[in-house]
Design a protein around this motif. Structure first.
Motif, PDB file in Angstrom:
ATOM      1  N   THR A   9      53.324  48.339  77.005  1.00  0.00           N
ATOM      2  CA  THR A   9      53.677  47.960  78.381  1.00  0.00           C
ATOM      3  C   THR A   9      55.134  48.283  78.681  1.00  0.00           C
ATOM      4  O   THR A   9      55.462  48.766  79.770  1.00  0.00           O
ATOM      5  CB  THR A   9      53.424  46.458  78.596  1.00  0.00           C
ATOM      6  N   ALA A  69      55.496  51.900  79.362  1.00  0.00           N
ATOM      7  CA  ALA A  69      54.984  52.213  80.699  1.00  0.00           C
ATOM      8  C   ALA A  69      55.990  51.826  81.776  1.00  0.00           C
ATOM      9  O   ALA A  69      56.211  52.568  82.742  1.00  0.00           O
ATOM     10  CB  ALA A  69      53.652  51.497  80.920  1.00  0.00           C
ATOM     11  N   HIS A  78      57.817  54.272  84.373  1.00  0.00           N
ATOM     12  CA  HIS A  78      57.685  53.964  85.801  1.00  0.00           C
ATOM     13  C   HIS A  78      59.045  53.957  86.476  1.00  0.00           C
ATOM     14  O   HIS A  78      59.253  54.582  87.532  1.00  0.00           O
ATOM     15  CB  HIS A  78      56.988  52.607  85.960  1.00  0.00           C
ATOM     16  N   ALA A  88      53.328  56.906  82.872  1.00  0.00           N
ATOM     17  CA  ALA A  88      53.215  55.456  82.698  1.00  0.00           C
ATOM     18  C   ALA A  88      51.758  55.031  82.729  1.00  0.00           C
ATOM     19  O   ALA A  88      51.320  54.204  81.911  1.00  0.00           O
ATOM     20  CB  ALA A  88      54.004  54.750  83.793  1.00  0.00           C
ATOM     21  N   GLU A  89      51.004  55.578  83.673  1.00  0.00           N
ATOM     22  CA  GLU A  89      49.566  55.248  83.739  1.00  0.00           C
ATOM     23  C   GLU A  89      48.852  55.697  82.469  1.00  0.00           C
ATOM     24  O   GLU A  89      47.994  54.979  81.928  1.00  0.00           O
ATOM     25  CB  GLU A  89      48.956  55.933  84.960  1.00  0.00           C
ATOM     26  N   LEU A 144      49.320  53.215  79.545  1.00  0.00           N
ATOM     27  CA  LEU A 144      48.469  52.030  79.650  1.00  0.00           C
ATOM     28  C   LEU A 144      47.014  52.366  79.333  1.00  0.00           C
ATOM     29  O   LEU A 144      46.318  51.579  78.687  1.00  0.00           O
ATOM     30  CB  LEU A 144      48.580  51.439  81.055  1.00  0.00           C
ATOM     31  N   LYS A 162      48.699  48.496  86.325  1.00  0.00           N
ATOM     32  CA  LYS A 162      48.178  49.862  86.260  1.00  0.00           C
ATOM     33  C   LYS A 162      47.632  50.288  87.616  1.00  0.00           C
ATOM     34  O   LYS A 162      47.824  51.428  88.058  1.00  0.00           O
ATOM     35  CB  LYS A 162      47.094  49.957  85.190  1.00  0.00           C
TER      36      LYS A 162
END
Length: 854
Positions: free
Chosen positions: A149, A152, A156, A164-165, A168, A193
């Protein structure tokens, strides 16, 4: 390499670390000294001892000891890590990052150093470095969701949304067993997400993800709101309308849901009939709903507006709702609605009086009618409002309302506001004090009374009232507790009061406190970098990061910063003898008095220095607050050192730099920037925005940069007009000393002055702004500067402004202060004319003895 220890000493060293972690500092120092008796140059032990001493408040000694530790063992990651921790403790994050990076080179596998480095990188918004650190932290521990996380979030914030997506998604695919439905961390991660997908513009994908992975999400309200929003964007309006109706059933007072429903039903803003059908539906469905009755008043016009407004006003006034005017005053931006609303209230009063056989005081079952008093109260606020101001009528209706409800706190507060607008702060504070005594336990009215005392420059009375709500055991009394609680409205008003009184040190002390509070807010986010990830609150964490990035745009900061800059400008322009600074024009008596004050200030400054030296020699003893926590003693409580500055423009930069960085669209900030830079000889800001002016004097360069930025916001602003002329005069005066290349560069950039004739430019400005009093005063100031021989004519012209129809009370005060600053003989004539126009204003009272005694 770390120096080896025997088994016994190694055990003692581990005990030192445990004592530090358990905050058993005395035991830790004792154990460290046992090691150092046999190994006086053991770097790691010296470093840990330095860390413990820093926790005890001995910062200087801790740094000195940490440097000795590094000299003893330059290749110890512990020594470098501790050195970074010490810098972090004093908020020097740049040096702390350097120390952490060096420690990480020596010990690449240390998770603690890597984590500390990552936290500082996000604190300093080094997103690329944060991404690198988070990737390195993920590799050894890929089984911990928090690491995925965090990576990510790093991607982001650095703008890599798809990456980043993907991070996850990679973690979700690595799970052998799906998380439970009650897993809060997973629920938040799913919604985070989803926000990443939507932020990339993939609305259909975001909707599908929300319906699948987010179906069992614990935050059901957020899921419904997002689902409705996505459906509208996908033109699936029927489904969206159904969800918005469900949301309105949950909360019928939320305007956003009405707007969403209107959008889903594809109703045009001009289709008032269709819009009213929706609002009437919910008004009938929820009889106590206010929004469904109030919101239509924003778009209705003409007879439809009058009919709806009459119903709304009758309903609210019958209930005696005090906030009716506050709820409707935004409609006053429409001149037609501004006219209709008071007429409806007058009709309401006439109706009440006719039903009561002409009696003004209406009784219902022996009690005062709420409707009549609420209507009078509405009109009092209406005539007190700046767009419809008639203070005589305002006080008349306030008195009528007070006759019906003599114990109403709200009505008394409005009477106090009216007297404030009359220009009589003494009377205003007296009435607000009367309102306070009606309910002494209500914090709101108590704080209002304190604020009005401050506007009346009665600082002690204000602090006494606020002391009712502070802890009596706090070291330093109520004022210290208000500072600890970061009560910024009080600190700001207190500073403004001292500035009006000419007590510059105390004023600067208060404004510096505001600056420090925002520094604390900036620093307080540090703990949330780890806390938010640990608790899984990712969406709230992203919101906090974005809020912190524009923190200095807050009005509390900008107001305090501008006030502090103004004081520093006065100190720079009018320094007093012997290095003590002050303001104002000085008579012979003033000079004698200020010399005494200067002597006293020097003695106080010397005493403060002696006290500071004595304190330093007392083995760093700290005062403890009410909670037993160590608290540093303020060695300049009255701001004597701040006011005695020898570099006021350098001190002003502390306030100006954040303003220009975070509020570039603030015209007041740009104006202040010009005033500071035009006075500075060696500015310290970069000038990348105007590279062709690099050869030009930095002093003029940065002033011109602010002037261009301000003129782009409001070319006709009075202050900008003055600054354009002043800039032209300044560069003309220095033209002989400026290189030709610089002169050519400034000619190409400085295009604000049409033509080269400043007199013609000023005359054109005056002709264009005849009805603008502030612009006219500005033009007269420039005329007097350009032609000193016209001083007498200019001063007489300013006096004539008082009798105009457009001048306001504040503009008249500005005109009077200007004449006083010129030592004009027309000041008394101006004051006499203003006193006839504003007889209740103390600012224009002809004799000081005629002022009421406080």
């Amino acid at each position: 390499m770390p120096q080896p220890l025997s088994a016994k000493e190694s055990s003692l060293f581990r005990q030192v670390i445990r004592n530090y972690e358990d905050k058993q500092y005395k035991k830790g120092i004792k154990a460290a000294e046992q090691i150092l008796k046999k190994n006086p140059k053991h770097g790691d032990t010296l470093a840990m001892k330095a860390l413990i001493m820093n926790s005890l408040g001995k910062t200087d000694e801790a740094f000195a000891l940490a440097k000795v530790a590094l000299q003893c063992d330059m290749k110890s990651h512990i020594c470098w890590h501790v050195y970074g921790l010490l810098y972090r403790a004093v908020k020097n994050f740049e040096e702390a990052i350097k120390a952490y990076k060096f420690a990480l080179r020596l010990e690449p596998e240390s998770p603690q150093i890597a984590r500390d480095l990552a936290l500082l990188q996000i604190q300093m918004r080094d997103y690329q470095g944060y991404v690198t650190s988070r990737r390195a932290m993920l590799q050894p521990k890929p089984h911990i969701r928090q690491n995925w996380t965090a990576l990510a979030v790093a991607l982001h914030l650095s703008g890599e949304l798809s990456e980043a997506e993907h991070v996850l998604t990679a973690y979700e695919e690595s799970l052998k067993n799906p998380p439970s439905k009650s897993d809060f961390e997973n629920s938040e991660a799913v919604m985070y997400k989803n926000s990443l997908i939507a932020e990339q513009g993939h609305i259909q994908q975001a909707y599908d993800h929300l319906k699948s992975a987010g179906k069992q999400n614990l935050d059901r309200l957020a899921r419904l709101e997002l689902e409705a929003q996505y459906l509208v964007q996908l033109d699936r309006n029927e489904e969206a309308a159904k969800i918005y109706r469900n949301l309105l059933d949950r909360n019928s007072e939320y305007k956003k849901y009405y707007d969403g429903l209107v959008s889903a039903l594809s109703i045009k803003p001009t289709d008032h009939e269709a819009l009213m059908a929706i609002y009437n539906e919910y008004a009938d469905k929820y009889p106590r709903c206010d929004a469904a009755r109030r919101l239509p008043l924003d778009f209705l016009e003409g007879n439809d507006f009058e009919e709806a407004a009459n119903k709304y006003l009758t309903r609210m006034l019958d209930k005696g709702v005090p906030s009716t005017f506050a709820n409707l005053k935004r409609l006053y931006s429409d001149s037609s609605k501004l006219t209709v609303l008071p007429k409806l209230v007058h009709k309401y009063i006439e109706h009440k009086e006719s039903n009561n056989e002409g009696d003004e005081v209406v009784k219902v079952n022996g009690d005062t009618s709420k409707g009549a008093s609420a209507a009078y109260y509405f009109l009092a606020q209406h005539y007190n409002y700046h767009l419809s101001r008639d203070l005589e009528k305002a006080i008349e209706f306030a008195d009528r309302a007070l006759m019906l409800e003599p114990t109403s706190v709200d009505i008394q507060m409005t009477r106090a506001r009216i007297w404030k607008h009359y220009g009589n702060p003494i009377k205003a504070s007296e009435i607000m004090e009367q309102a306070r005594t009606l309910d002494t336990r209500d914090r709101h009215i108590n704080t209002k009374a304190a604020k009005y005392y401050l506007k009346n420059d009665d600082n002690e009375a204000a602090l006494k009232i606020m002391g009712m709500f502070t802890r009596p055991e706090t070291v330093g009394g109520p004022l210290a507790d208000l500072h600890d609680m970061q009560c910024m409205w009080f600190i700001t008003e207190d500073g403004n009061s001292y500035a009006r009184q000419g007590k510059l040190g105390l004023a600067l002390k208060r404004f510096t406190t505001i600056h420090n509070i925002f520094d604390v807010w900036q620093e307080d986010q540090f703990d949330f970098h780890s806390f938010s990830l640990r608790k899984g609150q990712i969406r709230a964490y992203i919101d906090m990061i974005r809020w912190e990035d524009c923190l200095r745009e807050h009005p509390f900061y900008s107001n305090a910063a501008l006030s502090a800059i103004e004081i520093y400008l006065k100190i720079h322009d009018k320094p007093l003898p012997n290095g003590t600074n002050g303001i104002g024009e000085e008579s012979a008596e003033d000079i004698v008095e200020k010399k005494r004050a200067a002597k006293k200030a020097r003695k106080e400054a010397q005493k403060a220095e002696r006290d500071a030296l004595a304190k330093k020699n007392e083995a760093n003893k700290l005062v403890k607050d009410a909670d037993g926590e160590p608290k540093k003693k303020d060695d300049d409580p009255d701001g004597v050192k701040l006011a005695a500055t020898t570099e006021p423009m350098t001190d002003a930069m502390k306030f100006l730099t954040p303003l220009l960085q975070f509020s570039p669209k603030s015209i007041d900030a740009q104006i202040a920037g010009f005033e500071v830079y035009i006075r500075r000889s060696m500015p310290q800001l970069p000038y990348h925005d105007i590279p062709e002016l690099i050869g030009f004097s930095e002093k003029y360069l940065l002033a011109l940069k602010c002037l261009i930025a301000a003129s782009a916001l409001d070319r006709e602003h009075p202050k900008i007009h003055e600054q354009i002329v002043r800039f032209k005069l300044a560069i003309d005066e220095d033209s002989k000393t400026l290189p030709s290349q610089s002169q050519d560069a400034i000619k190409s950039e400085f295009t604000l002055l049409s033509g080269s004739d400043t007199t013609a430019f000023n005359n054109a400005y005056l002709s264009k702004n005849k009805d603008n009093i502030k612009a006219t005063i500005s033009g007269f100031k420039v005329r007097r500067t350009l032609s000193p021989k016209s001083a007498s004519e200019v001063e007489k012209s300013i006096v004539k402004l008082v009798n105009g129809d457009f001048i306001t009370f504040d503009e008249a005060k500005e005109g009077l202060e200007l004449l006083k600053s010129w030592k004009s003989g027309q000041a008394e004539a101006f004051k006499a004319s203003a006193a006839d126009k504003w007889p209740k204003a103390l600012a224009f009272a002809c004799k000081e003895s005629s002022l009421p005694v406080r």
